[in-house]
Design an enzyme around this catalytic site. Structure first.
Site, short mmCIF file in Angstrom:
data_model
loop_
_atom_site.label_atom_id
_atom_site.label_comp_id
_atom_site.label_asym_id
_atom_site.label_seq_id
_atom_site.Cartn_x
_atom_site.Cartn_y
_atom_site.Cartn_z
N ASP A 38 0.86 -1.19 0.00
CA ASP A 38 0.00 0.00 0.00
C ASP A 38 0.90 1.24 0.00
OD1 ASP A 38 -1.95 1.89 0.31
OD2 ASP A 38 -2.96 0.89 1.97
N HIS A 39 1.42 1.59 -1.18
CA HIS A 39 2.39 2.68 -1.28
C HIS A 39 1.93 3.76 -2.25
CE1 HIS A 39 6.38 1.02 0.48
NE2 HIS A 39 5.36 0.37 1.02
N GLY A 107 4.50 3.92 8.85
CA GLY A 107 4.71 4.55 7.56
C GLY A 107 6.15 4.78 7.16
N GLU A 108 6.29 5.23 5.93
CA GLU A 108 7.57 5.57 5.33
C GLU A 108 7.43 6.92 4.65
OE1 GLU A 108 7.42 2.25 2.83
OE2 GLU A 108 7.82 0.82 4.43
N ASN A 111 5.93 7.60 1.06
CA ASN A 111 4.50 7.54 0.79
C ASN A 111 3.72 8.70 1.39
OD1 ASN A 111 4.79 4.90 -0.44
ND2 ASN A 111 5.10 4.15 1.64
N GLY A 176 11.74 -2.69 15.07
CA GLY A 176 12.57 -2.45 16.24
C GLY A 176 11.92 -3.01 17.48
N LYS A 256 13.43 5.85 8.86
CA LYS A 256 13.51 6.85 9.92
C LYS A 256 13.50 8.28 9.40
CE LYS A 256 16.29 8.01 14.00
NZ LYS A 256 17.51 7.67 14.79
#
Length: 329
Positions: A38-39, A107-108, A111, A176, A256
């Site tokens: 989903d991007h 998220g990233e 996107n 993480g 990050k």
């Protein structure tokens, strides 16, 4: 818990109709599940795609017969409002009972930044994700209008008239230690991403289990799913290079920092070495090699694989599982 083998229909790597054909083929071969990225921007620039996952899922659910289908992974906090996410997956689960799930995460940048200009810190995005999950569950479960005044999201007498036919399985992304703990605490299942098996054993799994136990859940009844890319070819070097499209996922800064230009992401992907690819992805020359690689991650605690096919021959990469599936289950 039995091992499940899912197929990741890479909407960033393949045209949507090609990915749909792959999904149908994967179901016929015997895969247990289908997953869609989903991007908005892809993890690579050259020859990339970026189809919308929810639209594609509707077509995939209709084109297949019984396979479970989920996103991997939806970010419900910035470009999407969690109430709209809840409505979408309630609709899909209502139309296709027992067949629809959702995996969510913080998220990233690639996107969220291009369409919002926003990129909060990791702790803030994690807090937003927890609140978004609360919003989604309230809308799925409430039999009366919901008013909610959170730190990040607001509902004012919101009501979903079309409810899911049954509970929507909610996977939460955890990479993480804190993310893995949160997945156990707030999710139904864990969804992690390609990682060194030793890291999975020593950090991801213990923190996930602790989060689940602290929330009063039995972690033995929860799936430990992982998105991981694979490539199979008679030539090992070609198999390794087949996974190049996704190598930026092995660069921690991509998750990050505010990196959202796919050309820049590709630059990071292109400097990842073969040793790192072999350690974190699945590279094989035949069915036996695939079986050994999957077992390597099963030993680290993974019991639901979300396998992204980056093989030089895509159909070969699907059909070979006729020989793999009986052994890895």
């Amino acid at each position: 818990m039995d091992t499940k083998i899912g197929y990741f229909a890479s909407l960033e790597q393949y045209k949507p109709m090609d990915a749909l054909e792959q999904a149908v083929r994967a179901e016929k071969v015997g895969f247990d599940s289908i997953w869609a990225d989903d991007h908005f921007h892809p993890w690579y620039h050259t020859n990339a795609q970026s189809a919308q996952a929810w639209a594609w899922m509707g077509a995939a659910l209709q084109a297949t017969k019984k396979v479970f289908i989920s996103t991997c992974i939806t970010c419900p906090i910035l470009r999407y409002n969690p109430a709209i996410v809840a409505q979408t997956f309630a609709t899909l689960r209502n139309m296709y009972p027992n067949r629809v799930g959702i995996a969510v995460g913080a998220g990233e940048a690639m996107n969220e930044v291009p369409v919002t200009g926003k990129w909060p810190t990791v702790p803030e995005r994690q807090a937003m994700t927890v609140e978004a999950v609360e919003v989604m569950r309230k809308l799925w479960e409430s039999e009366s209008p919901v008013t909610f005044n959170g730190k990040y999201f607001t509902l004012d007498k919101a009501f979903l008239y079309t409810k899911p036919s049954d509970e929507v399985p909610l996977y939460i992304s955890g990479m993480g230690p804190k993310g893995a703990y949160m997945a156990g605490q707030y999710g139904d299942h864990l969804m992690t991403v390609s990682a060194d098996p030793e890291l999975l054993k020593k950090s991801t799994m213990p923190n996930f289990e602790k989060g689940a136990r602290d929330a009063g859940k039995d972690p033995s009844k929860m799936e430990r799913a992982m998105l991981i890319w694979y490539s199979v070819n008679e030539d090992m070097d070609k198999a390794v290079e087949g996974n190049r499209f996704w190598c930026a996922c092995l660069v921690p800064s991509m998750f990050k920092y505010k990196v959202y230009d796919s050309k820049e992401v590709e630059m990071h992907a292109n400097i990842v070495g073969h040793d790192l690819i072999k350690k974190n992805f699945i590279c094989a020359t035949d069915a036996e090699g695939l079986i050994k690689e999957i077992e390597r991650f099963k030993d680290a605690g993974i019991n639901h694989f979300c396998l992204g096919n980056s093989s030089p021959s895509v159909n070969q990469g699907i059909d070979i599982f006729k020989d793999v599936l009986p052994h890895v289950r």
